[in-house]
Every structure is written in structure tokens, then in C-alpha cells.
Design an enzyme around this catalytic site. Structure first.
Site, PDB file in Angstrom:
ATOM      1  N   ILE A 117       5.256  -0.817   2.837  1.00 25.19           N
ATOM      2  CA  ILE A 117       4.169  -1.089   3.761  1.00 25.19           C
ATOM      3  C   ILE A 117       3.175  -2.020   3.070  1.00 25.19           C
ATOM      4  O   ILE A 117       2.661  -1.697   1.997  1.00 25.19           O
ATOM      5  CB  ILE A 117       3.420   0.214   4.158  1.00 25.19           C
ATOM      6  N   ALA A 142      10.731   5.787   1.369  1.00 31.05           N
ATOM      7  CA  ALA A 142      12.164   5.852   1.121  1.00 31.05           C
ATOM      8  C   ALA A 142      12.880   4.726   1.867  1.00 31.05           C
ATOM      9  O   ALA A 142      13.883   4.193   1.398  1.00 31.05           O
ATOM     10  CB  ALA A 142      12.706   7.201   1.561  1.00 31.05           C
ATOM     11  N   GLU A 143      12.339   4.364   3.006  1.00 30.03           N
ATOM     12  CA  GLU A 143      13.013   3.388   3.863  1.00 30.03           C
ATOM     13  C   GLU A 143      12.329   2.047   3.922  1.00 30.03           C
ATOM     14  O   GLU A 143      12.960   1.046   4.216  1.00 30.03           O
ATOM     15  CB  GLU A 143      13.075   3.945   5.293  1.00 30.03           C
ATOM     16  N   GLN A 172       5.080   2.718  -0.680  1.00 34.33           N
ATOM     17  CA  GLN A 172       6.488   2.481  -0.899  1.00 34.33           C
ATOM     18  C   GLN A 172       7.235   3.738  -0.493  1.00 34.33           C
ATOM     19  O   GLN A 172       7.179   4.741  -1.190  1.00 34.33           O
ATOM     20  CB  GLN A 172       6.713   2.190  -2.390  1.00 34.33           C
ATOM     21  N   ASP A 232       9.267  12.913  13.060  1.00 36.57           N
ATOM     22  CA  ASP A 232       8.677  13.088  11.728  1.00 36.57           C
ATOM     23  C   ASP A 232       7.199  13.459  11.841  1.00 36.57           C
ATOM     24  O   ASP A 232       6.328  12.783  11.290  1.00 36.57           O
ATOM     25  CB  ASP A 232       8.855  11.790  10.921  1.00 36.57           C
ATOM     26  N   ILE A 260       0.808  -1.226   0.000  1.00 38.01           N
ATOM     27  CA  ILE A 260       0.000   0.000   0.000  1.00 38.01           C
ATOM     28  C   ILE A 260       0.840   1.275   0.000  1.00 38.01           C
ATOM     29  O   ILE A 260       0.325   2.339  -0.272  1.00 38.01           O
ATOM     30  CB  ILE A 260      -1.034   0.060   1.148  1.00 38.01           C
TER      31      ILE A 260
END
Ligand SMILES: Nc1ncnc2c1ncn2[C@@H]1O[C@H](COP(=O)(O)OP(=O)(O)O)[C@@H](O)[C@H]1O
Ligand SMILES: [Mg+2]
Length: 200
Positions: free
Chosen positions: A12, A8-9, A6, A114, A4
């Protein structure tokens, strides 16, 4: 399993069979394998721990089901990102809730790292906080102020029309719910000035 998001790290995935989310930290081929493994493992563990801590403080977060080397399995929160639900009508109550959440985090020396409206999920009237991937534990006034500043900057760029009422409600709730808020807000003011100076 459905991919669901994508990031940077991490990737999901949603497992629709049991309504769980798997946050899978992806390999970074530009890093040496050994270092990469170590980093992904420590960030996964740290995120899982911080989510658990926040959860224990009564902040709404997904419940952690399991943590592996580079994967966290957690509850799926069916809802919408705050980014897509904020509007003129709900801004005051929503930002009051968010101010309270951040106050609870900072009272307990949890830095989220964040704070953006993509990392809050609204499910009916409830607001959930996710993504502690850049989080840490610290008593530092500077780090807490930077946490707030990031949120302000995110609000400014994504919801500029709601910015002022948003920040007013958020700060009022932050002050009310966090004893040492004054020194953090003072530092925040300095950081804002630094920012303006750099931008000019
Ligand atoms: N537990 C969850 N329930 C529902 N959606 C989630 C959950 N975890 C992540 N997501 C969705 O995936 C996106 C990315 O997840 P996040 O943990 O923020 O990863 P990143 O570090 O890549 O930003 C979120 O913005 C959200 O839309
Ligand atoms: Mg995120």
C-alpha cells in the site's frame, strides 16, 4: 510515493501529492506467472467492484479513482484504524455503526470476507470500511454467518475486554437493519458451537 503497509498480498503506497492510496498486488513467485497474473487481475477487479458497490449503497469507503491490472488507486482516508481507537467510551456507538454497515452489506448480498478492526478506519466521527480483497457476492446464509464469526473472533483476540458489549451492540444494530438477520444469527450460533467443539 511512500510505502505505508506491506501486506501478504499487496503493498500500500500513499501518494502525498494528491492524497491517494495505491494498492498494488504483488507477484507471488511460487505461482506460475500466467496463473499469478490472472489471479492478481481478477482479485483487483473484484475488490474494485465491491468497493464501488458498497460506496453506491452509502457505506463510507474510499472512492475508486482508477483500476489497472494489479493496482487500485483510491482516496486516502486520513484517520486511524479502529483497532487503535476502540475503547470503553466509544464501543457502543462504534459497534452500532459497524452492525449497520454489515447489515447493509448482507442485505445486498455482499460478503466482505475480512471483517477485522484493521479494515475499518475512523476519521473523526465517521467509520470507513476498506479492504474488500477477500470479498464476494453471495446470498448464502453460511457465508454471511462466517463473515460475522470472523469479526467476533477478531474482536475476541484483539479487544477481549470489550468483547461482550461490542458483540451486543453490533448484533442489535445488525438485527434492526437486516430483515433476514434471524437465520444468519441462528447459523452463527451453530458455527460458534462447531468452533468450541473443535477447540476442545
Ligand atoms: N484508502 C485508504 N486510506 C487510508 N489507509 C488505507 C487505505 N487503504 C489501505 N490503507 C491502510 O493500509 C492497510 C492495508 O490495506 P488493506 O487494503 O487492508 O490491505 P491488505 O489486504 O494487505 O490487508 C490498512 O489496514 C490501512 O491501514
Ligand atoms: Mg486489510
Amino acid at each position: 510515493m511512500k510505502l505505508i503497509c506491506q501486506g501478504a498480498e499487496a503493498n500500500i503506497y500513499l501518494n502525498e501529492k494528491d492524497n491517494t492510496i495505491i494498492k498494488d498486488r504483488i507477484r507471488k513467485t511460487y505461482r506460475i506467472t500466467e496463473l499469478d497474473n490472472r489471479l492478481r487481475k481478477s482479485r483487483t477487479r473484484s475488490e474494485s467492484k465491491l468497493i464501488g458497490k458498497a460506496h453506491n449503497l452509502g457505506i463510507l469507503t474510499p472512492k475508486i479513482i482508477s483500476t489497472e491490472q494489479d493496482k487500485i488507486t483510491m482516496d486516502y482516508i486520513p484517520g486511524k484504524r479502529l483497532k487503535d481507537t476502540l475503547n470503553k467510551e466509544n464501543i457502543k456507538t462504534t459497534m452500532t455503526t459497524i452492525g449497520k454497515i454489515i447489515a447493509t452489506l448482507h442485505t445486498n448480498n455482499i460478503i466482505h470476507g475480512d471483517l477485522t478492526t484493521s479494515n475499518f478506519i475512523q476519521k473523526e466521527k465517521d467509520i470507513y470500511l476498506i479492504d474488500f480483497g477477500l470479498g464476494s457476492i453471495s446470498t448464502s446464509t453460511e457465508k454471511k454467518a462466517v463473515d460475522l464469526h470472523l469479526f467476533e473472533e477478531a474482536m475476541e483476540s484483539t479487544h477481549s475486554d470489550l468483547y461482550q458489549p461490542a458483540i451486543n451492540s453490533m448484533q442489535a444494530a445488525y438485527k434492526k437493519n437486516y430483515q433476514d438477520s434471524e437465520q444468519v444469527l441462528k447459523r452463527l450460533e451453530q458455527i460458534r458451537k462447531r468452533g468450541r467443539y473443535v477447540k476442545r
